[in-house]
Design an enzyme around this catalytic site. Structure first.
Site, mmCIF file in Angstrom:
data_model
loop_
_atom_site.group_PDB
_atom_site.id
_atom_site.type_symbol
_atom_site.label_atom_id
_atom_site.label_comp_id
_atom_site.label_asym_id
_atom_site.label_seq_id
_atom_site.Cartn_x
_atom_site.Cartn_y
_atom_site.Cartn_z
ATOM 1 N N THR A 184 0.828 -1.205 0.000
ATOM 2 C CA THR A 184 0.000 0.000 0.000
ATOM 3 C C THR A 184 0.866 1.261 0.000
ATOM 4 O O THR A 184 1.985 1.231 0.514
ATOM 5 C CB THR A 184 -0.853 -0.076 1.277
ATOM 6 O OG1 THR A 184 -1.771 -1.140 1.109
ATOM 7 C CG2 THR A 184 -1.570 1.209 1.589
ATOM 8 N N GLY A 214 -10.341 -3.015 3.379
ATOM 9 C CA GLY A 214 -9.277 -2.990 4.383
ATOM 10 C C GLY A 214 -9.316 -1.717 5.206
ATOM 11 O O GLY A 214 -10.306 -0.975 5.208
ATOM 12 N N THR A 234 0.002 1.197 6.930
ATOM 13 C CA THR A 234 0.127 0.051 6.027
ATOM 14 C C THR A 234 0.376 -1.201 6.854
ATOM 15 O O THR A 234 1.093 -1.149 7.848
ATOM 16 C CB THR A 234 1.274 0.246 5.013
ATOM 17 O OG1 THR A 234 1.527 -1.007 4.366
ATOM 18 C CG2 THR A 234 2.570 0.713 5.653
HETATM 19 N N1 ASP Z 1 -3.456 -2.348 4.819
HETATM 20 C C1 ASP Z 1 -3.691 -2.889 3.503
HETATM 21 C C2 ASP Z 1 -4.948 -3.717 3.528
HETATM 22 O O1 ASP Z 1 -5.150 -4.447 4.464
HETATM 23 C C3 ASP Z 1 -2.556 -3.723 2.986
HETATM 24 C C4 ASP Z 1 -1.190 -3.044 2.999
HETATM 25 O O2 ASP Z 1 -0.954 -2.121 3.771
HETATM 26 O O3 ASP Z 1 -0.334 -3.426 2.194
HETATM 27 O O4 ASP Z 1 -5.688 -3.666 2.601
#
Ligand code: ASP
Length: 326
Positions: A184, A214, A234
């Protein structure tokens, strides 16, 4: 909203501007990453930092700076946002993004996007609406008809993401990180008026169920800004949601009078207790800048109050120098 309104020039420069961005946290195996891959990733982070920094230097708002910074990362197929987003169990992209402006608590979020080229830039229009968070085909079609650029499904899907989906399907799991692949993306900024903003954009998790949402687009979970702080997170989204991560940072600063660093560490500890891992970038109106993570690495870059830039992936720094060199 027209771009010009966000780009209003500022005359007073009483606050040093600050900018921090992330390109995802997770298991980052620097030992097995080729020098070329590493250089490509550092270059992507640097380009985004440079873009956001130039915005702030010419007097743009923190809001405009975080939108522009995140858009550069969305355009880079190596990152899990925009082109190069990870794929759902059905093999599609389902992107989501959010932005929050600290001074007036304006917030906008979008989920379930499959065709918008730059989800984060489409948030500008969403910021003007009363219904701050929308998802799905209808809102996407509406935004495209208003002029937001769109692409066909194949444009978003990269061979690397197709491979990662196959691997995740085989293991029957959602994969947060892919041994060096990006996650992300997000940014926080303080502009020359001392105002704060945060923006985050993602394709979510590889092999996620269609319709899964998410932490990224949820106010107070993955994205948050107030007059005090701005946070973009993230990591394992479900744990960040349960921890109400970004708002926990806010409350620790506001009620417990923690430093920004203590507040981020407290909220990250809650994520860990809930079985998650990841990190965030955060800035305060006092000028604190934090980029903590409890995973093995986090792609990150920032410009501090002395006007120096820093880029990191694992525990150390990859590049540093005067922001004038960006
Ligand atoms: N937080 C993001 C999600 O759960 C994933 C990420 O941070 O890479 O969708």
């Amino acid at each position: 909203m027209s771009q010009t309104r966000h780009r209003k020039m500022r005359t007073k420069n009483s606050h040093p501007t600050l900018l921090a961005l992330h390109g995802g946290a997770g298991v980052i195996q620097l030992d097995s990453m080729s020098a070329a891959d590493r250089a490509r990733r550092v270059a992507g982070l640097r380009e985004a930092l440079s873009c956001g920094w130039r915005c702030l230097q010419k007097g743009d708002t923190a809001l405009e700076a975080v939108l522009q910074t995140v858009a550069v990362l969305e355009d880079d197929p190596a990152f899990n946002a925009g082109r190069g987003s990870v794929l759902t169990s059905a093999g599609d992209v389902e992107m989501e993004a959010a932005v929050m402006n600290g001074s007036d608590a304006r917030f906008a979020a979008l989920s379930g996007l499959r065709r918008l080229r730059n989800p984060v830039l489409a948030l500008r229009r969403q910021l003007e609406r009363q219904q701050v968070y929308r998802c799905g085909r209808e809102v996407e079609q509406e935004l495209v008809s208003l002029g937001e650029p769109a692409e066909e499904a194949d444009w978003f899907r990269t061979p690397e993401r197709v491979q990662q989906l196959e691997l995740a399907r085989m293991r029957q799991q959602q994969i947060l990180d892919h041994s060096g692949a990006f996650g992300t993306v997000g940014a926080v900024a303080r502009d020359c008026m001392g105002e704060l903003a945060a923006a985050t954009s993602t394709g979510g998790m590889t092999n996620k169920a269609p319709g899964r949402i998410g932490d990224t687009p949820l106010i107070g979970a993955g994205t948050w800004a107030s007059v005090r702080i701005a946070v973009s997170a993230t990591g394992t989204g479900e744990a960040f949601m349960r921890a109400v991560f970004a708002h926990t940072v806010e409350e620790a600063v506001r009620l417990a009078e923690y430093s920004l660093e203590q507040a981020c560490d407290t909220a990250l500890e809650r994520v860990r207790e809930l079985g998650g891992s990841g990190g965030c970038v955060a800035v305060s109106e006092k000028g604190e800048l934090c980029l903590p993570f409890n995973s093995s690495g986090m792609y990150r870059a920032w410009v501090d109050s002395a006007g120096d830039f820093h880029i990191g992936i694992g525990c150390g720094e990859e590049q540093a120098g005067s922001a004038r060199l960006l």
